[in-house]
Design an enzyme around this catalytic site. Structure first.
Site, mmCIF file in Angstrom:
data_model
loop_
_atom_site.group_PDB
_atom_site.id
_atom_site.type_symbol
_atom_site.label_atom_id
_atom_site.label_comp_id
_atom_site.label_asym_id
_atom_site.label_seq_id
_atom_site.Cartn_x
_atom_site.Cartn_y
_atom_site.Cartn_z
ATOM 1 N N ASN A 48 0.822 -1.211 0.000
ATOM 2 C CA ASN A 48 0.000 0.000 0.000
ATOM 3 C C ASN A 48 0.859 1.266 0.000
ATOM 4 O O ASN A 48 0.364 2.356 0.241
ATOM 5 C CB ASN A 48 -0.902 0.031 1.229
ATOM 6 C CG ASN A 48 -1.843 -1.149 1.287
ATOM 7 O OD1 ASN A 48 -2.435 -1.511 0.272
ATOM 8 N ND2 ASN A 48 -1.977 -1.758 2.452
ATOM 9 N N HIS A 134 -13.658 -2.223 6.491
ATOM 10 C CA HIS A 134 -12.433 -2.855 6.994
ATOM 11 C C HIS A 134 -12.661 -3.491 8.374
ATOM 12 O O HIS A 134 -13.459 -2.994 9.167
ATOM 13 C CB HIS A 134 -11.352 -1.775 7.091
ATOM 14 C CG HIS A 134 -9.984 -2.293 7.391
ATOM 15 N ND1 HIS A 134 -9.496 -2.420 8.664
ATOM 16 C CD2 HIS A 134 -8.995 -2.701 6.561
ATOM 17 C CE1 HIS A 134 -8.254 -2.886 8.614
ATOM 18 N NE2 HIS A 134 -7.928 -3.060 7.348
ATOM 19 N N GLU A 186 -15.864 3.671 4.519
ATOM 20 C CA GLU A 186 -14.547 4.037 3.981
ATOM 21 C C GLU A 186 -14.750 4.874 2.731
ATOM 22 O O GLU A 186 -15.784 4.759 2.094
ATOM 23 C CB GLU A 186 -13.784 2.766 3.576
ATOM 24 C CG GLU A 186 -13.298 1.976 4.740
ATOM 25 C CD GLU A 186 -12.887 0.554 4.342
ATOM 26 O OE1 GLU A 186 -12.222 0.373 3.316
ATOM 27 O OE2 GLU A 186 -13.250 -0.360 5.082
ATOM 28 N N SER A 190 -10.777 -1.046 0.871
ATOM 29 C CA SER A 190 -9.425 -1.608 0.900
ATOM 30 C C SER A 190 -9.262 -2.843 0.031
ATOM 31 O O SER A 190 -8.164 -3.135 -0.424
ATOM 32 C CB SER A 190 -9.027 -1.928 2.339
ATOM 33 O OG SER A 190 -9.909 -2.867 2.908
ATOM 34 N N ASP A 215 -13.404 6.612 6.998
ATOM 35 C CA ASP A 215 -12.017 6.136 7.022
ATOM 36 C C ASP A 215 -11.396 6.366 5.643
ATOM 37 O O ASP A 215 -11.809 5.751 4.657
ATOM 38 C CB ASP A 215 -12.025 4.639 7.384
ATOM 39 C CG ASP A 215 -10.631 4.048 7.530
ATOM 40 O OD1 ASP A 215 -9.660 4.712 7.120
ATOM 41 O OD2 ASP A 215 -10.520 2.917 8.043
ATOM 42 N N HIS A 218 -7.110 4.591 2.392
ATOM 43 C CA HIS A 218 -6.536 4.379 1.055
ATOM 44 C C HIS A 218 -6.716 5.583 0.137
ATOM 45 O O HIS A 218 -6.434 5.494 -1.049
ATOM 46 C CB HIS A 218 -7.160 3.141 0.408
ATOM 47 C CG HIS A 218 -6.757 1.878 1.096
ATOM 48 N ND1 HIS A 218 -5.567 1.241 0.833
ATOM 49 C CD2 HIS A 218 -7.360 1.169 2.073
ATOM 50 C CE1 HIS A 218 -5.470 0.176 1.604
ATOM 51 N NE2 HIS A 218 -6.541 0.113 2.372
ATOM 52 N N LYS A 249 0.206 3.966 4.629
ATOM 53 C CA LYS A 249 -0.056 3.692 3.211
ATOM 54 C C LYS A 249 0.639 4.760 2.377
ATOM 55 O O LYS A 249 1.862 4.764 2.328
ATOM 56 C CB LYS A 249 -1.553 3.550 3.009
ATOM 57 C CG LYS A 249 -1.965 2.190 3.605
ATOM 58 C CD LYS A 249 -3.373 2.007 4.019
ATOM 59 C CE LYS A 249 -3.515 0.631 4.667
ATOM 60 N NZ LYS A 249 -4.684 0.491 5.499
HETATM 61 C C1 LIG Z 1 -5.073 -0.471 6.523
HETATM 62 C C2 LIG Z 1 -6.381 -0.001 6.995
HETATM 63 C C3 LIG Z 1 -6.567 0.344 8.334
HETATM 64 C C4 LIG Z 1 -5.573 0.008 9.404
HETATM 65 O O1 LIG Z 1 -4.503 0.857 9.392
HETATM 66 P P1 LIG Z 1 -3.129 0.371 10.061
HETATM 67 O O2 LIG Z 1 -2.373 1.632 10.222
HETATM 68 O O3 LIG Z 1 -2.524 -0.571 9.097
HETATM 69 O O4 LIG Z 1 -3.469 -0.266 11.360
HETATM 70 C C5 LIG Z 1 -7.757 0.953 8.681
HETATM 71 N N1 LIG Z 1 -8.736 1.151 7.787
HETATM 72 C C6 LIG Z 1 -8.597 0.785 6.495
HETATM 73 C C7 LIG Z 1 -9.714 1.029 5.551
HETATM 74 C C8 LIG Z 1 -7.427 0.188 6.071
HETATM 75 O O5 LIG Z 1 -7.301 -0.210 4.826
#
Ligand SMILES: *Cc1c(COP(=O)(O)O)cnc(C)c1O
Length: 402
Positions: A48, A134, A186, A190, A215, A218, A249
């Site tokens: 990522n 997620h 989101e 993801s 969230d 990405h 990411k």
């Molecule tokens: C990767 C991810 C997370 C978690 O983040 P980390 O920093 O890896 O713990 C949270 N939400 C989504 C949508 C993700 O893809």
């Protein structure tokens, strides 16, 4: 074997029998567009690290300088004695980047979701979650104790049905209580790489008096004129109650954050348990994340983003030419849907044998029978690496549902 080990072995055997056994691949050397595994080079389409910042000289230099100046460990939770200059600088930069009053950094995205939803959502509330959210959002939602409803992925009609139900439930709750309705989703998903209809979501949540937790894990760094994410790109960032993102990411480091008003941040400092009861992030990581965010905001960030979208378009076009049925809007996350878990594993192995690392994603990360190869694109991929990917995919005669 004692009873404990026997029990675990039985469970592991079941996982194996379902074709869902997982193991880690030990990678030598740094993570990047190419990897070395047991001395063998592989082109990496699994990371990522969308803009290649994990190994950017300025990001590495920031981490090294922080080690020299501050050491490694933070010593304690931020509230005890761990709120050091790099933590404060990162939060100031995040707030500037996202154009919010304030920001709060957590040690991971997972901890951000768990702590924030846990602090904000009450057991009397209703929480409505996208079906493909997620795992950290699902866990946080369950943990909150709120009445939980799931709406079909990005389906506004289904969401509205659930909002109607929630509105009624809340309006008829005993006086004195004022339960809230939360929508949790989101922006870029993801595992599917598609984007939530944010304008319509905001419109719906305002009509039903709900609050939105978004969230942008990405999307941060990749979307919108100033790369703040999909909410800003859709012009609705100011209408979203809580925006979270991650630093592992596109920012190339690790950690998570929430951006919002001062009141929200002060509340989280008082109530988010993953913030309060966890040692503050290591200083080199915080400094690296800050450097990563600075690059995202800069002209260089824009150049990298352009390069990423060029690569995405090339791969997307190449895959469509190979007969893959892909979502129309190209994204840096490209799901190559296979379905059967075993077959997905075989395809991944066949690609591996040709020097391409493109992992199979299976239950429970995605639903049963929806296994896929999850391809992620980086600005750091060269044209030649992309050609090799497309050649390898051509060679393995991947099933495309016909
Ligand atoms: C990767 C991810 C997370 C978690 O983040 P980390 O920093 O890896 O713990 C949270 N939400 C989504 C949508 C993700 O893809």
């Amino acid at each position: 074997m004692n009873a404990f080990e026997a029990k675990l072995s039985r469970r592991l055997l079941e996982i194996q029998q379902q074709g869902l056994y997982r193991e880690m691949r030990p990678v030598d050397g740094p993570q990047g567009p190419s990897l070395t595994v047991k001395g063998r080079p592989l082109i990496n389409f699994a990371s990522n690290d969308y803009l290649g910042l994990a190994n950017h000289p300025a990001v590495k230099a920031a981490a090294l300088t922080a080690v020299e100046r501050f050491g490694v460990g933070s010593g304690a939770s931020r509230l005890l004695c761990g709120s050091l200059a790099p933590h404060r600088a990162l939060e100031a930069t995040l707030a500037r980047f996202k154009q919010t009053e304030a920001a709060l950094a957590f040690s991971s995205g997972y901890a951000t979701a768990l702590g924030t939803i846990g602090a904000l959502v009450d057991k009397d509330d209703v929480l409505i979650l996208d079906k493909l959210a997620h795992a950290c959002l699902i866990d946080a939602a369950r943990h909150s104790g709120a009445s939980l409803r799931v709406f079909f992925h990005n389906d506004l009609n289904d969401l509205e049905r659930k909002l109607k139900w929630a509105r009624q439930k809340c309006d008829s709750s005993p006086s004195g209580k004022s339960p809230a309705i939360w929508i949790v989703t989101e922006s870029v998903f993801s595992m599917d790489g598609d984007v939530a209809p944010l304008r319509e979501l905001v419109d719906l949540k305002e009509r039903y008096g709900a609050w939105l937790f978004l969230d942008e894990a990405h999307a941060t760094g990749l979307y919108g004129a100033d790369r703040r994410g999909c909410a800003a790109a859709a012009g609705v960032a100011g209408h979203i109650e809580v925006q979270m993102g991650t630093l592992g990411k596109a920012a190339g480091a690790a950690g998570g954050f929430v951006c919002g008003g001062r009141t929200l941040i002060d509340y989280l400092i008082n109530r988010a348990r993953t913030f309060i009861f966890s040692t503050a992030s290591p200083l080199p990581m915080v400094a690296a994340a800050l450097a990563g965010i600075e690059i995202l905001r800069s002209d260089e960030g824009e150049q990298l983003r352009k390069r990423l979208w060029m690569n995405v378009r090339r791969i997307h076009e190449g895959l469509v030419a190979l007969g893959w049925d892909l979502p129309p809007a190209p994204s840096a996350i490209i799901p190559l849907r296979i379905g059967d878990e075993g077959e997905a594993m075989q395809k991944a192995q066949a690609l591996w044998d040709q020097g391409i690392y493109l992992p199979a994603i299976r239950f429970p990360t995605v639903a049963r029978g929806q296994a896929r190869l999850r391809l992620t694109v980086s600005a750091a991929h060269s044209d030649c690496q992309i050609d090799q990917l497309l050649d390898a995919l051509r060679n393995i005669d991947v099933c495309r549902g016909h």
